[in-house]
Design a protein around this motif. Structure first.
Motif, mmCIF file in Angstrom:
data_model
loop_
_atom_site.group_PDB
_atom_site.id
_atom_site.type_symbol
_atom_site.label_atom_id
_atom_site.label_comp_id
_atom_site.label_asym_id
_atom_site.label_seq_id
_atom_site.Cartn_x
_atom_site.Cartn_y
_atom_site.Cartn_z
ATOM 1 N N GLY A 156 -62.143 -68.392 15.697
ATOM 2 C CA GLY A 156 -62.213 -70.073 16.461
ATOM 3 C C GLY A 156 -63.403 -70.851 16.012
ATOM 4 N N VAL A 157 -64.299 -70.231 15.256
ATOM 5 C CA VAL A 157 -65.139 -71.124 14.514
ATOM 6 C C VAL A 157 -64.811 -71.840 13.163
ATOM 7 N N ALA A 158 -65.244 -72.990 13.227
ATOM 8 C CA ALA A 158 -64.870 -73.858 11.872
ATOM 9 C C ALA A 158 -65.620 -73.320 10.624
ATOM 10 N N ALA A 159 -64.982 -73.158 9.721
ATOM 11 C CA ALA A 159 -65.795 -72.563 8.411
ATOM 12 C C ALA A 159 -66.859 -73.565 7.750
ATOM 13 N N GLU A 160 -66.744 -74.782 7.969
ATOM 14 C CA GLU A 160 -67.443 -75.784 7.344
ATOM 15 C C GLU A 160 -68.988 -75.649 7.768
ATOM 16 N N GLY A 161 -69.976 -75.599 6.928
ATOM 17 C CA GLY A 161 -71.184 -75.568 7.170
ATOM 18 C C GLY A 161 -71.896 -74.257 7.555
ATOM 19 N N ARG A 162 -70.930 -73.140 7.509
ATOM 20 C CA ARG A 162 -71.190 -72.089 7.972
ATOM 21 C C ARG A 162 -71.858 -70.880 7.163
ATOM 22 N N PHE A 163 -72.057 -71.348 6.019
ATOM 23 C CA PHE A 163 -72.701 -70.513 4.964
ATOM 24 C C PHE A 163 -73.744 -71.103 4.171
ATOM 25 N N PHE A 164 -74.764 -70.281 4.310
ATOM 26 C CA PHE A 164 -76.287 -70.725 3.592
ATOM 27 C C PHE A 164 -76.225 -71.063 2.075
ATOM 28 N N PRO A 165 -76.611 -72.210 1.877
ATOM 29 C CA PRO A 165 -76.977 -72.357 0.200
ATOM 30 C C PRO A 165 -78.072 -71.553 -0.388
ATOM 31 N N PRO A 179 -70.003 -85.518 14.900
ATOM 32 C CA PRO A 179 -68.436 -85.331 14.539
ATOM 33 C C PRO A 179 -68.177 -84.113 15.328
ATOM 34 N N PRO A 180 -66.890 -83.433 15.079
ATOM 35 C CA PRO A 180 -66.667 -82.122 15.672
ATOM 36 C C PRO A 180 -67.022 -80.921 15.071
ATOM 37 N N THR A 181 -67.492 -81.037 13.716
ATOM 38 C CA THR A 181 -68.043 -79.887 12.976
ATOM 39 C C THR A 181 -68.919 -80.555 11.970
ATOM 40 N N PRO A 182 -69.747 -79.496 11.468
ATOM 41 C CA PRO A 182 -70.580 -79.972 10.143
ATOM 42 C C PRO A 182 -69.501 -80.682 9.110
ATOM 43 N N ILE A 183 -70.088 -81.329 8.197
ATOM 44 C CA ILE A 183 -69.465 -82.127 7.132
ATOM 45 C C ILE A 183 -70.003 -81.351 5.571
ATOM 46 N N SER A 184 -70.666 -80.409 5.928
ATOM 47 C CA SER A 184 -71.306 -79.889 4.409
ATOM 48 C C SER A 184 -71.988 -78.657 4.821
ATOM 49 N N MET A 185 -72.918 -78.020 3.973
ATOM 50 C CA MET A 185 -73.509 -76.846 4.156
ATOM 51 C C MET A 185 -75.085 -77.369 3.890
ATOM 52 N N PRO A 186 -75.679 -77.436 4.916
ATOM 53 C CA PRO A 186 -77.166 -77.958 4.762
ATOM 54 C C PRO A 186 -78.113 -76.823 4.486
ATOM 55 N N THR A 216 -72.408 -93.536 9.807
ATOM 56 C CA THR A 216 -72.607 -92.763 8.748
ATOM 57 C C THR A 216 -71.323 -92.579 7.598
ATOM 58 N N ASP A 217 -71.678 -93.046 6.392
ATOM 59 C CA ASP A 217 -70.360 -92.972 5.654
ATOM 60 C C ASP A 217 -69.901 -91.549 5.134
ATOM 61 N N PRO A 218 -70.683 -90.651 4.901
ATOM 62 C CA PRO A 218 -70.198 -89.375 4.507
ATOM 63 C C PRO A 218 -69.233 -88.848 5.415
ATOM 64 N N THR A 219 -69.527 -89.024 6.967
ATOM 65 C CA THR A 219 -68.603 -88.483 7.904
ATOM 66 C C THR A 219 -67.188 -88.932 7.763
ATOM 67 N N ILE A 262 -74.503 -74.613 -3.422
ATOM 68 C CA ILE A 262 -75.292 -75.676 -3.588
ATOM 69 C C ILE A 262 -75.432 -76.395 -2.167
ATOM 70 N N GLU A 263 -76.848 -76.735 -1.830
ATOM 71 C CA GLU A 263 -76.864 -77.768 -0.659
ATOM 72 C C GLU A 263 -76.107 -79.010 -0.363
ATOM 73 N N GLY A 264 -75.335 -79.194 0.366
ATOM 74 C CA GLY A 264 -74.472 -80.497 0.511
ATOM 75 C C GLY A 264 -72.871 -80.099 0.170
ATOM 76 N N TRP A 265 -72.655 -78.743 -0.334
ATOM 77 C CA TRP A 265 -71.311 -78.548 -0.875
ATOM 78 C C TRP A 265 -70.576 -78.560 0.363
ATOM 79 N N THR A 266 -69.272 -78.796 0.254
ATOM 80 C CA THR A 266 -68.209 -78.409 1.377
ATOM 81 C C THR A 266 -67.606 -77.022 1.133
ATOM 82 N N MET A 267 -66.826 -76.773 2.233
ATOM 83 C CA MET A 267 -66.136 -75.404 1.958
ATOM 84 C C MET A 267 -65.261 -75.179 0.812
ATOM 85 N N ARG A 268 -64.634 -76.306 0.527
ATOM 86 C CA ARG A 268 -63.439 -76.504 -0.705
ATOM 87 C C ARG A 268 -64.408 -76.362 -1.768
#
Length: 338
Positions: free
Chosen positions: A157-166, A283-290, A247-250, A119-125
């Motif tokens: 070395g790449v952060a996993a967050e945001g790296r998977f397409f919804p 921020p240093p990495t994405p915070i969700s999967m756009p 922005t609060d979400p970060t 789902i769009e906006g999901w986190t890695m968790r």
């Protein structure tokens, strides 16, 4: 009548018996091919691994609940000339399936597929939780760290967050969750590259990674799809003038599991790498999967001079160019003041 003629008359019926028997066997076999196979249950499932021999496939179907002779099935596979074309995969047959239909399914690779939706906006968790709950998906990566996962995906070395397409991903039963993750990661890379290639020369974003990070914020901040371009426009305007994104979400993302659903003033004032109130820029990495809509809106935002927005409470937002107008909107929609 001569003795020779009499002998022939006696032997001719006997000579015809093998032909009659062969014809009878052929008729029975033909009827069997187009007759429903008896099943132990309304549906019978079987996963066939690559390299399984046709004889083993026949035996496996019988063991799974097809109530016929494995020798009959194997003989049919061989005599059809299609035995070598049987494909690995996960299959399901229902009551009424004939031997002919069963073989056609195996040769065509007409598998029973499962699916998992990201789902769009999901986190890695949230993604890993969904994979753990997905039916018939082997949890190969369940105990891996995110660093191990990205290493396996060829992105060390790449952060996993945001790296998977919804998107919705279909898969064969019994495959590894790594297979799904590889597809989602490859799709994200392709979509990100395609979007970044369409950037305008005046974008303040310096790389596709920055696009991904800001798009992840836009995804979390957008309540109404029609507002997405304006939300992106506000953040692009803030980046242009060096204003904190605020922005609060970060901040919530930076709190991680410590966030209890209530964002407090002290949270906004405590400096962390993800606190966009205390730090300027991204921020240093994405915070969700756009999703694709957020990627596109971030790269080509709606024309606006707004620097602020506040939620109305119905999913939409009010956009303001000045702090004074923004404060009035906050008083009206957040504090209930006239």
């Amino acid at each position: 009548m001569s003795r020779r003629s009499l002998g022939l008359r006696l032997w001719l019926p006997l000579l015809g018996l093998p032909f009659i028997a062969a014809a009878l066997v052929a008729f029975i076999a033909w009827r069997w091919l187009d007759s429903p196979l008896p099943l132990a249950a309304p549906t019978v499932e079987l996963s066939i691994e690559a390299g399984t021999t046709p004889r083993a496939v026949a035996q496996a179907w019988v063991a799974a609940g097809v109530q016929t002779s494995p020798d009959f099935l194997f003989a049919w596979f061989r005599l059809s000339g299609e035995a070598r074309r049987i494909r690995a995969g996960s299959y399901e047959i229902e009551t009424g399936t004939t031997p002919r239909q069963l073989l056609a399914k195996l040769v065509q690779g007409d598998e029973t597929l499962e699916q998992v939706r990201i789902i769009e906006g999901w986190t890695m968790r949230q993604l890993r939780t969904a994979l753990a709950q997905a039916p018939h998906l082997k949890p190969t990566t369940a105990g891996w760290s995110e660093a191990q996962l990205m290493q396996a995906l060829g992105a060390p070395g790449v952060a996993a967050e945001g790296r998977f397409f919804p998107d919705t991903y279909r898969y064969s039963r019994g495959v590894s969750d790594l297979t799904v993750l590889k597809r989602a990661h490859a799709t994200l890379q392709r979509r990100l590259a395609e979007t970044w290639a369409q950037r305008s020369p005046d974008t303040p974003l310096k790389s596709a990674d920055e696009l991904l990070t800001l798009a992840s914020i836009v995804e979390k901040e957008t309540g109404l799809p029609s507002d997405r371009g304006l939300v992106a426009g506000v953040f692009i305007n803030r980046l242009r003038i060096g204003m904190p994104l605020q922005t609060d979400p970060t901040v919530i993302y930076g709190l991680g599991e410590a966030f209890d659903g209530n964002l407090r003033r002290r949270d906004l004032e405590t400096d962390t790498p993800f606190n966009t109130y205390t730090r300027r820029g991204l921020p240093p990495t994405p915070i969700s999967m756009p999703g694709l809509a957020s990627l596109r809106a971030t790269l080509n935002p709606a024309p606006t001079r707004a620097l602020y927005f506040v939620a109305r409470g119905d999913g939409s937002s009010v956009f303001s160019e000045t702090l004074a107008d923004h404060n009035r909107a906050v008083n009206k929609y957040q504090r209930g003041l006239p």
